[in-house]
Design a protein around this motif. Sequence first.
Motif, PDB file in Angstrom:
ATOM      1  N   ALA A   1       0.858  -1.181   0.000  1.00 52.47           N
ATOM      2  CA  ALA A   1       0.000   0.000   0.000  1.00 52.47           C
ATOM      3  C   ALA A   1       0.896   1.235   0.000  1.00 52.47           C
ATOM      4  CB  ALA A   1      -0.923  -0.002   1.217  1.00 52.47           C
ATOM      5  N   PRO A   2       1.506   1.565  -1.151  1.00 51.34           N
ATOM      6  CA  PRO A   2       2.476   2.663  -1.203  1.00 51.34           C
ATOM      7  C   PRO A   2       1.818   4.033  -1.298  1.00 51.34           C
ATOM      8  CG  PRO A   2       2.216   1.733  -3.372  1.00 51.34           C
ATOM      9  CD  PRO A   2       1.351   0.901  -2.453  1.00 51.34           C
ATOM     10  N   ARG A   3       2.583   5.048  -1.003  1.00 51.36           N
ATOM     11  CA  ARG A   3       2.064   6.404  -1.206  1.00 51.36           C
ATOM     12  C   ARG A   3       1.933   6.699  -2.697  1.00 51.36           C
ATOM     13  NH1 ARG A   3       4.180  12.189   1.358  1.00 51.36           N
ATOM     14  NH2 ARG A   3       2.686  13.492   0.209  1.00 51.36           N
ATOM     15  N   TRP A   4       2.936   6.232  -3.486  1.00 58.25           N
ATOM     16  CA  TRP A   4       2.879   6.392  -4.939  1.00 58.25           C
ATOM     17  C   TRP A   4       3.042   5.011  -5.576  1.00 58.25           C
ATOM     18  CZ3 TRP A   4       6.415   9.354  -1.995  1.00 58.25           C
ATOM     19  CH2 TRP A   4       6.034  10.684  -1.764  1.00 58.25           C
ATOM     20  N   GLY A   5       2.029   4.571  -6.309  1.00 62.37           N
ATOM     21  CA  GLY A   5       2.075   3.280  -6.991  1.00 62.37           C
ATOM     22  C   GLY A   5       2.126   3.490  -8.492  1.00 62.37           C
ATOM     23  N   LEU A   6       3.185   2.965  -9.142  1.00 61.41           N
ATOM     24  CA  LEU A   6       3.403   3.176 -10.578  1.00 61.41           C
ATOM     25  C   LEU A   6       3.123   1.877 -11.336  1.00 61.41           C
ATOM     26  CD1 LEU A   6       4.523   4.794 -13.007  1.00 61.41           C
ATOM     27  CD2 LEU A   6       6.835   4.169 -12.242  1.00 61.41           C
TER      28      LEU A   6
ATOM     29  N   LEU B   1      -4.404  -8.525 -10.192  1.00 59.84           N
ATOM     30  CA  LEU B   1      -3.367  -8.113  -9.237  1.00 59.84           C
ATOM     31  C   LEU B   1      -3.065  -6.625  -9.375  1.00 59.84           C
ATOM     32  CD1 LEU B   1      -0.898 -11.135  -9.601  1.00 59.84           C
ATOM     33  CD2 LEU B   1      -2.364 -10.651  -7.639  1.00 59.84           C
ATOM     34  N   PHE B   2      -2.902  -6.164 -10.623  1.00 55.24           N
ATOM     35  CA  PHE B   2      -2.578  -4.756 -10.843  1.00 55.24           C
ATOM     36  C   PHE B   2      -3.731  -3.841 -10.412  1.00 55.24           C
ATOM     37  CE2 PHE B   2       0.464  -6.182 -14.405  1.00 55.24           C
ATOM     38  CZ  PHE B   2       1.516  -6.251 -13.512  1.00 55.24           C
ATOM     39  N   SER B   3      -4.954  -4.279 -10.608  1.00 60.29           N
ATOM     40  CA  SER B   3      -6.116  -3.485 -10.181  1.00 60.29           C
ATOM     41  C   SER B   3      -6.142  -3.346  -8.667  1.00 60.29           C
ATOM     42  CB  SER B   3      -7.403  -4.134 -10.680  1.00 60.29           C
ATOM     43  OG  SER B   3      -7.454  -4.150 -12.082  1.00 60.29           O
ATOM     44  N   ALA B   4      -5.846  -4.431  -7.961  1.00 63.01           N
ATOM     45  CA  ALA B   4      -5.816  -4.384  -6.496  1.00 63.01           C
ATOM     46  C   ALA B   4      -4.691  -3.480  -6.004  1.00 63.01           C
ATOM     47  CB  ALA B   4      -5.654  -5.792  -5.942  1.00 63.01           C
ATOM     48  N   PHE B   5      -3.539  -3.554  -6.673  1.00 61.59           N
ATOM     49  CA  PHE B   5      -2.393  -2.701  -6.327  1.00 61.59           C
ATOM     50  C   PHE B   5      -2.743  -1.230  -6.557  1.00 61.59           C
ATOM     51  CE2 PHE B   5       1.318  -0.421  -8.111  1.00 61.59           C
ATOM     52  CZ  PHE B   5       2.163  -0.430  -7.006  1.00 61.59           C
ATOM     53  N   ARG B   6      -3.387  -0.944  -7.684  1.00 57.53           N
ATOM     54  CA  ARG B   6      -3.761   0.439  -7.993  1.00 57.53           C
ATOM     55  C   ARG B   6      -4.733   0.978  -6.934  1.00 57.53           C
ATOM     56  NH1 ARG B   6      -6.476   4.419  -8.353  1.00 57.53           N
ATOM     57  NH2 ARG B   6      -7.004   5.687 -10.173  1.00 57.53           N
ATOM     58  N   ALA B   7      -5.651   0.133  -6.478  1.00 62.17           N
ATOM     59  CA  ALA B   7      -6.632   0.555  -5.484  1.00 62.17           C
ATOM     60  C   ALA B   7      -5.988   0.839  -4.135  1.00 62.17           C
ATOM     61  CB  ALA B   7      -7.710  -0.520  -5.329  1.00 62.17           C
ATOM     62  N   ARG B   8      -4.884   0.171  -3.820  1.00 58.17           N
ATOM     63  CA  ARG B   8      -4.213   0.349  -2.530  1.00 58.17           C
ATOM     64  C   ARG B   8      -3.152   1.453  -2.556  1.00 58.17           C
ATOM     65  NH1 ARG B   8      -4.396  -3.129   1.555  1.00 58.17           N
ATOM     66  NH2 ARG B   8      -2.146  -3.142   1.934  1.00 58.17           N
ATOM     67  N   SER B   9      -2.896   2.037  -3.724  1.00 58.95           N
ATOM     68  CA  SER B   9      -1.913   3.120  -3.837  1.00 58.95           C
ATOM     69  C   SER B   9      -2.592   4.452  -3.544  1.00 58.95           C
ATOM     70  CB  SER B   9      -1.318   3.145  -5.254  1.00 58.95           C
ATOM     71  OG  SER B   9      -0.673   1.922  -5.552  1.00 58.95           O
ATOM     72  N   ALA B  10      -2.001   5.219  -2.635  1.00 55.97           N
ATOM     73  CA  ALA B  10      -2.590   6.520  -2.296  1.00 55.97           C
ATOM     74  C   ALA B  10      -2.655   7.416  -3.524  1.00 55.97           C
ATOM     75  CB  ALA B  10      -1.782   7.177  -1.181  1.00 55.97           C
TER      76      ALA B  10
END
Length: 412
Positions: free
Chosen positions: A172-177, A194-203
Amino acid sequence: YVGVCGSGMSALAQHRAMGGAEVTGSDRLLDRGETVDVKKALEALGVRVYPQDGSGLGTGTSECVVSTAIEADNPDLVKAKSLCVPVLHRADALAREVAAGDCVAVAGTSGKSTVTAMVFEVLRAAGRDPSVITGAGVSSLTRQGFLGNAWRGKGPLVIEADESDGTLPKYAPRWGLLLNVGKDHKEVPELMALFSAFRARSATAVVHADAPLFKDLLPGAATFGFEAGALRGTDLSFDGRGCSFTADGVRFTLAHPGRHNAENALAAAAVCREAGVTLEKAAEALRSFAGVSRRFEPVGTAAGVEVVDDYAHNPDKVRAVLAAAKARAGRVLAVFQPHGFAPTRFLKAEFVTAFAEALGPSDRLWVTGIYYVGGTAAKDVSGADIALPVAARGRAATYAADREAAADEIAA
């Protein structure tokens, strides 16, 4: 750290050791006489490396970190459980570092190591004193004698966020690229989940707008690209020696070949701008970017032949590297060692297509025996399963089971 000489584990071990922690680890490749240089570099930072027989764990061990590749009967894991030492997955250990402060997490199926290094160097040039945990050696660090896949500063942490074992949504990063998506380790629909879940958890999500499959991830994100996106690259040029482009009036020039490196640089600039670094500062830092170990890395030139080392290990990367090589020279001799039996089996058809389409009539391909990292694996596929179909499609392709014996033929 079980498998401490691997790229992911060694980075975590170094990061903790650089922070003053007492760190131990083991690696079964050391039993085969491999990764000795990695062991020495770890020991120089105070990491104690043991045989993988459980001897590295004791009552003072606070936790045992493992990856998905570690089997249930691994001696270290058995010893940890007998001592009631908590067992932590590598991704959970990395997620803990991500949660500890500001973090830039770089995800995608290709380009992660290079973009992670670029972001690290831009933040460094901007005086942000970043840390990095990545899968390949950042050249500016390796030149100082470090392994280069980890550094500990006091500023933001930059990580390579790997999707291969399905653990990407843990971060859950502050900036997710998000860079791109293509079949690698998993089928594309599973990767997109996986990428959709990562994008949702990125601030703050920063997404490549040129990737068609990312269209549903663009709303609310900072976007970039050469065809679309809020930060638009224009006047793109690239060849076998470098690449350049303009973004919001700022000219970027890199001494690294291929369109893919222009895309990497634009991605790094986009996420660094979200983190408060100007495009001018990013362009200045990337002009002197020294690259990453085994990413189109020149080894030397002999008898008029330049030798370049690259870790390209999925079909999209193979295409990008061959395109850069063919822009650099009139004839390419490609030597490819598949990495792992399961990945080779999974991507076999795509590798055949990539080589058959990317190689020219005067080029040659040698496919060697598969690199085996240990553990349980069904050895029912070989490099011949790539070389022979490529040859059947009209390209000069040879299977070389013995890598050392093939060297003389290649040199000739």
